[in-house]
Design an enzyme around this catalytic site. Structure first.
Site, PDB file in Angstrom:
ATOM      1  CB  ALA A  69      -0.899  -0.017   1.228  1.00 43.89           C
ATOM      2  N   GLY A 112       0.820  -5.110   0.807  1.00 39.65           N
ATOM      3  CA  GLY A 112      -0.311  -5.249  -0.103  1.00 39.65           C
ATOM      4  C   GLY A 112       0.092  -5.927  -1.410  1.00 39.65           C
ATOM      5  CD  GLU A 115      -2.422  -7.651   2.610  1.00 33.36           C
ATOM      6  OE1 GLU A 115      -2.221  -6.485   2.185  1.00 33.36           O
ATOM      7  OE2 GLU A 115      -3.050  -7.890   3.644  1.00 33.36           O
ATOM      8  CD  GLU A 135       1.458  -5.549   5.438  1.00 29.97           C
ATOM      9  OE1 GLU A 135       2.321  -6.353   5.856  1.00 29.97           O
ATOM     10  OE2 GLU A 135       0.716  -5.801   4.478  1.00 29.97           O
TER      11      GLU A 135
HETATM   12  N1  DAK Z   1       4.454   3.406  -0.656  1.00 30.33           N
HETATM   13  C1  DAK Z   1       4.771   4.600  -1.190  1.00 30.33           C
HETATM   14  N2  DAK Z   1       5.895   4.842  -1.870  1.00 30.33           N
HETATM   15  C2  DAK Z   1       6.763   3.834  -2.000  1.00 30.33           C
HETATM   16  C3  DAK Z   1       6.512   2.540  -1.457  1.00 30.33           C
HETATM   17  C4  DAK Z   1       5.277   2.350  -0.765  1.00 30.33           C
HETATM   18  N3  DAK Z   1       4.907   1.177  -0.260  1.00 30.33           N
HETATM   19  N4  DAK Z   1       7.565   1.759  -1.742  1.00 30.33           N
HETATM   20  C5  DAK Z   1       8.428   2.517  -2.436  1.00 30.33           C
HETATM   21  N5  DAK Z   1       7.945   3.775  -2.590  1.00 30.33           N
HETATM   22  C6  DAK Z   1       8.567   4.911  -3.242  1.00 30.33           C
HETATM   23  C7  DAK Z   1       9.706   5.473  -2.390  1.00 30.33           C
HETATM   24  O1  DAK Z   1       9.231   6.337  -1.413  1.00 30.33           O
HETATM   25  C8  DAK Z   1      10.512   6.194  -3.440  1.00 30.33           C
HETATM   26  O2  DAK Z   1       9.897   7.401  -3.760  1.00 30.33           O
HETATM   27  P1  DAK Z   1      10.748   8.785  -3.904  1.00 30.33           P
HETATM   28  O3  DAK Z   1      11.576   8.861  -2.684  1.00 30.33           O
HETATM   29  O4  DAK Z   1      11.573   8.557  -5.164  1.00 30.33           O
HETATM   30  O5  DAK Z   1       9.709   9.826  -4.038  1.00 30.33           O
HETATM   31  C9  DAK Z   1      10.377   5.272  -4.652  1.00 30.33           C
HETATM   32  O6  DAK Z   1       9.198   4.505  -4.440  1.00 30.33           O
HETATM   33  C10 DAK Z   1      11.553   4.316  -4.785  1.00 30.33           C
HETATM   34  O7  DAK Z   1      11.680   3.617  -3.550  1.00 30.33           O
HETATM   35  P2  DAK Z   1      13.093   3.181  -2.961  1.00 30.33           P
HETATM   36  O8  DAK Z   1      14.100   4.252  -3.209  1.00 30.33           O
HETATM   37  O9  DAK Z   1      12.879   2.753  -1.557  1.00 30.33           O
HETATM   38  O10 DAK Z   1      13.428   1.945  -3.917  1.00 30.33           O
HETATM   39  P3  DAK Z   1      14.384   0.706  -3.635  1.00 30.33           P
HETATM   40  O11 DAK Z   1      14.465   0.010  -4.955  1.00 30.33           O
HETATM   41  O12 DAK Z   1      15.640   1.153  -2.961  1.00 30.33           O
HETATM   42  O13 DAK Z   1      13.612  -0.209  -2.589  1.00 30.33           O
HETATM   43  C11 DAK Z   1      11.656  -1.395  -1.732  1.00 30.33           C
HETATM   44  C12 DAK Z   1      12.447  -0.929  -2.979  1.00 30.33           C
HETATM   45  C13 DAK Z   1      10.356  -2.023  -2.262  1.00 30.33           C
HETATM   46  C14 DAK Z   1      12.448  -2.518  -0.995  1.00 30.33           C
HETATM   47  C15 DAK Z   1      11.407  -0.239  -0.764  1.00 30.33           C
HETATM   48  O14 DAK Z   1      10.865   0.865  -1.518  1.00 30.33           O
HETATM   49  C16 DAK Z   1      10.454  -0.550   0.349  1.00 30.33           C
HETATM   50  O15 DAK Z   1      10.841  -1.183   1.355  1.00 30.33           O
HETATM   51  N6  DAK Z   1       9.195  -0.100   0.231  1.00 30.33           N
HETATM   52  C17 DAK Z   1       8.189  -0.220   1.282  1.00 30.33           C
HETATM   53  C18 DAK Z   1       7.739  -1.673   1.464  1.00 30.33           C
HETATM   54  C19 DAK Z   1       6.701  -1.807   2.542  1.00 30.33           C
HETATM   55  O16 DAK Z   1       6.921  -1.535   3.738  1.00 30.33           O
HETATM   56  N7  DAK Z   1       5.504  -2.231   2.186  1.00 30.33           N
HETATM   57  C20 DAK Z   1       4.366  -2.412   3.095  1.00 30.33           C
HETATM   58  C21 DAK Z   1       3.507  -1.174   3.051  1.00 30.33           C
HETATM   59  S1  DAK Z   1       2.098  -1.259   4.178  1.00 30.33           S
HETATM   60  C22 DAK Z   1      -5.577  -1.957   3.387  1.00 30.33           C
HETATM   61  C23 DAK Z   1      -5.076  -3.053   2.726  1.00 30.33           C
HETATM   62  C24 DAK Z   1      -3.739  -3.310   2.671  1.00 30.33           C
HETATM   63  C25 DAK Z   1      -2.822  -2.491   3.291  1.00 30.33           C
HETATM   64  C26 DAK Z   1      -3.311  -1.385   3.948  1.00 30.33           C
HETATM   65  C27 DAK Z   1      -4.657  -1.118   4.002  1.00 30.33           C
HETATM   66  N8  DAK Z   1      -6.984  -1.707   3.440  1.00 30.33           N
HETATM   67  C28 DAK Z   1      -7.914  -2.697   2.900  1.00 30.33           C
HETATM   68  C29 DAK Z   1      -7.529  -0.524   3.944  1.00 30.33           C
HETATM   69  C30 DAK Z   1      -1.415  -2.785   3.189  1.00 30.33           C
HETATM   70  C31 DAK Z   1      -0.441  -2.106   3.835  1.00 30.33           C
HETATM   71  C32 DAK Z   1       0.944  -2.140   3.322  1.00 30.33           C
HETATM   72  O17 DAK Z   1       1.227  -2.737   2.299  1.00 30.33           O
END
Ligand code: DAK
Length: 261
Positions: A69, A112, A115, A135
């Site tokens: 997400a 997500g 998921e 998450e």
């Molecule tokens: N959200 C927003 N932006 C993201 C992102 C994310 N999940 N993942 C990456 N980006 C953005 C980064 O902020 C960056 O943007 P700028 O700084 O250039 O503006 C750009 O993408 C490149 O990211 P990185 O520089 O970090 O790229 P890398 O290749 O170095 O790393 C990475 C890739 C995928 C390992 C890393 O970006 C990362 O760890 N991302 C976050 C992963 C994460 O924690 N995911 C879980 C998110 S929480 C719901 C249903 C489901 C959910 C919620 C609610 N409902 C039904 C209501 C689910 C929640 C989640 O998924």
């Protein structure tokens, strides 16, 4: 032929009866903001009702399937804004799709994104793919089925490890755990998924739809009820022309030609 729905979700038709749905938000690592979810739901609803489509491949980019997400959206989110979004409607459009879905996963499938992959029926992963539910590291927990679909895929003890620590597992480990159906070289993920989709598309569509419905509905029923459901679906197929075509083709030693009737 390629049909562009618009910029964040693309639909292509790489083979007869096969649709390829591609996430296209590379600048945010295919993070699933509301627009991506909305478009995914739209595409899956359309494909669900399209008799010319018998199997769907769902993929992201070469480096990232989907990074979850959109965390940036979460910085200002409130309970009420999350509630009023009703994102579950969008996810449900994918969950309700009666056609076989094959996820072709390269790179990160996180939160997500994992998921989303678990909404598929089959997951083909590139060797470099990584899966995780991180998450908890950003202060929340899975909200699109991650706790429930993961435990059903890999069991309690692996699910808890991934959910509590937010760790990532690489494709070979995900394969051993049962989170991945098949692992291939990174460059071959989509091609292999399309090949499998074509194989499935040659099968009788009503039987395929019944298999999907019975497997997914039956897995949460008591065994007796699930077996009854299976038996009724099995009997139902004897009303289909494809059942006669399959049996006759076997007897006549020819390849069956299934019409989905
Ligand atoms: N959200 C927003 N932006 C993201 C992102 C994310 N999940 N993942 C990456 N980006 C953005 C980064 O902020 C960056 O943007 P700028 O700084 O250039 O503006 C750009 O993408 C490149 O990211 P990185 O520089 O970090 O790229 P890398 O290749 O170095 O790393 C990475 C890739 C995928 C390992 C890393 O970006 C990362 O760890 N991302 C976050 C992963 C994460 O924690 N995911 C879980 C998110 S929480 C719901 C249903 C489901 C959910 C919620 C609610 N409902 C039904 C209501 C689910 C929640 C989640 O998924």
């Amino acid at each position: 032929m390629q049909e562009t729905i618009n910029s964040v979700v693309l639909t292509e038709y790489p083979a007869q009866y096969v649709a390829l749905v591609r996430l296209n938000r590379p600048e945010a690592r295919n993070a699933l903001n509301n627009e991506v979810r909305r478009q995914l739901a739209h595409v899956f609803t359309e494909l669900s009702g399209n008799a010319d489509i018998r199997a769907i491949v769902l993929t992201g980019g070469d480096e990232v399937f989907a990074a979850g997400a959109d965390i940036k959206d979460m910085t200002t989110a409130t309970t009420i804004s999350m509630y009023q979004r009703h994102a579950e409607r969008y996810w449900q459009a994918i969950a309700d799709c009666p056609k076989p879905i094959i996820a072709a996963v390269n790179g990160y499938a996180l939160g997500g994104g994992c998921e989303l992959a678990m909404h598929a029926d089959i997951i083909i992963a590139g060797e470099g793919a990584r899966f995780g539910q991180p998450e908890v590291k950003v202060g929340v927990m899975p909200g699109a089925g991650g706790t429930q679909r993961l435990i059903r895929a890999v069991g309690k003890f692996q699910a808890m490890r991934l959910l509590f620590t937010g760790c990532m597992v690489k494709a070979p480990e995900a394969l051993r755990m049962g989170l991945v159906s098949e692992m291939v070289a990174d460059g071959e993920t989509v091609a292999r998924a399309v090949e499998m989709a074509q194989e499935i598309a040659k099968m009788p569509p009503i039987a395929i739809a019944q298999i999907k419905e019975v497997v997914l509905s039956g897995m949460d029923l008591p065994l007796d009820a699930a077996l009854t459901l299976e038996r009724k679906a099995f009997q139902l197929l004897f009303s289909s022309q494809d059942q006669k075509e399959g049996a006759n083709a076997f007897v006549e030693k020819r390849t069956p030609n299934y019409q989905g009737e």
